[in-house]
Design an enzyme around this catalytic site. Structure first.
Site, PDB file in Angstrom:
ATOM      1  N   LYS A 116      47.552  23.976  34.213  1.00 42.10           N
ATOM      2  CA  LYS A 116      46.558  25.008  33.922  1.00 42.10           C
ATOM      3  C   LYS A 116      45.523  25.061  35.044  1.00 42.10           C
ATOM      4  CE  LYS A 116      46.558  24.308  28.855  1.00 42.10           C
ATOM      5  NZ  LYS A 116      46.907  25.658  28.390  1.00 42.10           N
ATOM      6  N   ARG A 121      54.756  23.664  20.747  1.00 39.24           N
ATOM      7  CA  ARG A 121      55.915  24.022  19.920  1.00 39.24           C
ATOM      8  C   ARG A 121      57.001  22.949  19.997  1.00 39.24           C
ATOM      9  NH1 ARG A 121      56.810  29.491  23.179  1.00 39.24           N
ATOM     10  NH2 ARG A 121      54.547  29.210  23.194  1.00 39.24           N
TER      11      ARG A 121
END
Length: 460
Positions: A240, A314
């Site tokens: 990020k 996830r």
């Protein structure tokens, strides 16, 4: 979190009069002449959120005026009274007339009294409230205490809230309510077939783990809660930017909120068999970090190609959901701070939820409205499921492209759920970017109160 309610009603409590633009003229006309002149001289005009203390002849506070939106306003904030703890001088107060919703106003008052004081002194507001007649204060305190737990966990920075500390918080909760507690740590995850949880967390010096809390009568209906516990998310090798990492301490917000929900369920002694599963990891960068296009076999047996290491939540949820389904729960609920796409679609205050059960969807929406804990249904759109296909594995965790990111995440998780008709998935934000009434800036309890109301209706 200390109670904000005055247990013994007192005649000396300072009255709070709620006013709207529609009611202000009548209320103003009914004030004593001195108080009326004071209000007019201060320019009070019942603007929503405006607060004015009216003095008595001896200089004490005689009354408080507080502005609300008009009854028919589309922008009416039922938590508006949550601003009061930060506006009022210390003292004991009572509602002199009814706000739009007395129960939610009392809850807002309690939620608005929260302060995070772990690292510097944060004096709690010295205000207490005589609860409105007919309001179940035990239920409100239960919700406020659970919200404080979620907020405290999320607000704690990652150096003090890693996988081990999150497990300790869950263990303390289990001990408080007599629940069983176990945890699988580090390499034991691979030995016990949780390869995706291990893969995401293996690059960190803080070992990944799977937290398992169980409570209640085994004869009661089984409800399993799964919470994403990514205690910090660098994005992994798909790193990020610094701005994207700034509040990644909140990436365990799903775990914090399922613990808050579990606390409410256990404290209320709902008639259900509760299980809480939290995959707790740190998505770090190191030489052994998992890589784009790596392939791992999941607990369910599906092979997963890594399309993006920043779609790690996830992955850890997938193994936890597969374990949850082995127990065949009557209801399976997962919460996670999963996608920026959900924020783009619905903003920070309105988490999307997904379910294949139409009755459940209607009940969730109704409970969310009733608790002022908003959620909005998005579809598990079957046509997008093919976007998750991989040429070399059973599924890709992050399809290329920028469309429907929250939906494709939900569809990915659905592949690991045995009976999707019993499943509810919520893509929360877990954070309030700027302070609102009853919702201070920082970690937030989202979806937990609405789901607690739903569970209370079904298993109370």
């Amino acid at each position: 979190m200390p109670s904000v309610f005055e247990t013994a009603p007192t005649a000396a409590a300072i009255p709070i009069t709620f006013v709207t633009k529609a009611t202000w003229d009548a209320i103003c006309a009914g004030l004593p002449a001195q108080a009326r002149q004071f209000a007019l001289a201060n320019g009070f005009a019942a603007k929503p959120g405006a607060c004015l203390t009216l003095p008595s002849a001896d200089g004490q506070i005689a009354q408080v005026l507080f502005g609300l939106e008009d009854e028919a306003s589309k922008s009416r904030d039922l938590f508006r009274p949550g601003s009061l703890p930060g506006l009022l001088p210390p003292g004991v107060y009572r509602f002199a007339n009814a706000p739009h919703d007395a129960r939610l106003a009392a809850l807002a008052f309690a939620l608005g009294s929260y302060r995070f004081g772990r690292y510097r002194k944060a004096d709690a507001p010295g205000v207490r409230l005589v609860p409105p007649a007919g309001v179940d204060t035990a239920e409100i305190e239960r919700m406020a205490e659970a919200a404080a737990l979620a907020r405290d966990l999320i607000n704690t920075p990652s150096n003090d809230m890693g996988p081990e500390e999150l497990a300790q918080a869950a263990q303390e909760l289990a001990s408080r309510f007599g629940a069983s507690f176990s945890v699988i740590v580090g390499e034991d995850l691979t030995r016990q077939n949780f390869p995706l949880i291990h893969a995401v967390g293996m690059a960190s010096s803080r070992a990944p783990r799977l937290i398992d809390l169980q409570w209640g009568d085994p004869a009661h209906p089984k409800v399993t809660l799964v919470g994403k516990g990514v205690c910090f998310d660098t994005g992994g090798l798909d790193l990020k930017p610094s701005a994207g990492m700034l509040i990644m301490k909140k990436d365990m917000g799903g775990a914090a909120n399922v613990l808050a929900l579990a606390q409410m369920v256990m404290d209320a002694k709902l008639k259900l068999r509760l299980r809480v599963l939290i995959p707790a990891v740190e998505n770090a960068v190191a030489g052994n970090a998992f890589r784009p296009l790596d392939i791992f076999k999941s607990r369910k047996g599906l092979t997963v190609e890594i399309g993006n290491t920043d779609a790690e939540g996830r992955l850890v949820l997938a193994d936890a959901l597969a374990l949850a389904c082995e127990d065949k729960p009557d209801m399976l609920i997962d919460l996670g701070t999963l996608t920026g796409a959900a924020r783009v679609a619905l903003g920070p205050d309105l988490p999307p939820f997904y379910t294949n059960d139409e009755t459940l969807a209607q009940d969730v929406a109704r409970c969310a409205t009733a608790e002022n804990d908003p959620m909005w249904r998005l579809p598990l759109w079957p046509a997008y499921d093919a976007w998750l296909d991989s040429k070399v594995a059973n599924v890709n965790n992050a399809p290329s492209g920028t469309f429907a990111g929250s939906i494709t995440c939900a569809l990915f998780l659905q592949r690991f759920v045995e009976d999707p008709t019993r499943w509810l998935h919520v893509d929360i934000y877990g954070w309030t970017p700027s302070a609102k009434p009853a919702r201070p800036e920082g970690g937030e309890c989202q979806a937990a109160r609405a789901i607690y109301k739903l569970l209370g209706e079904r298993y109370g």
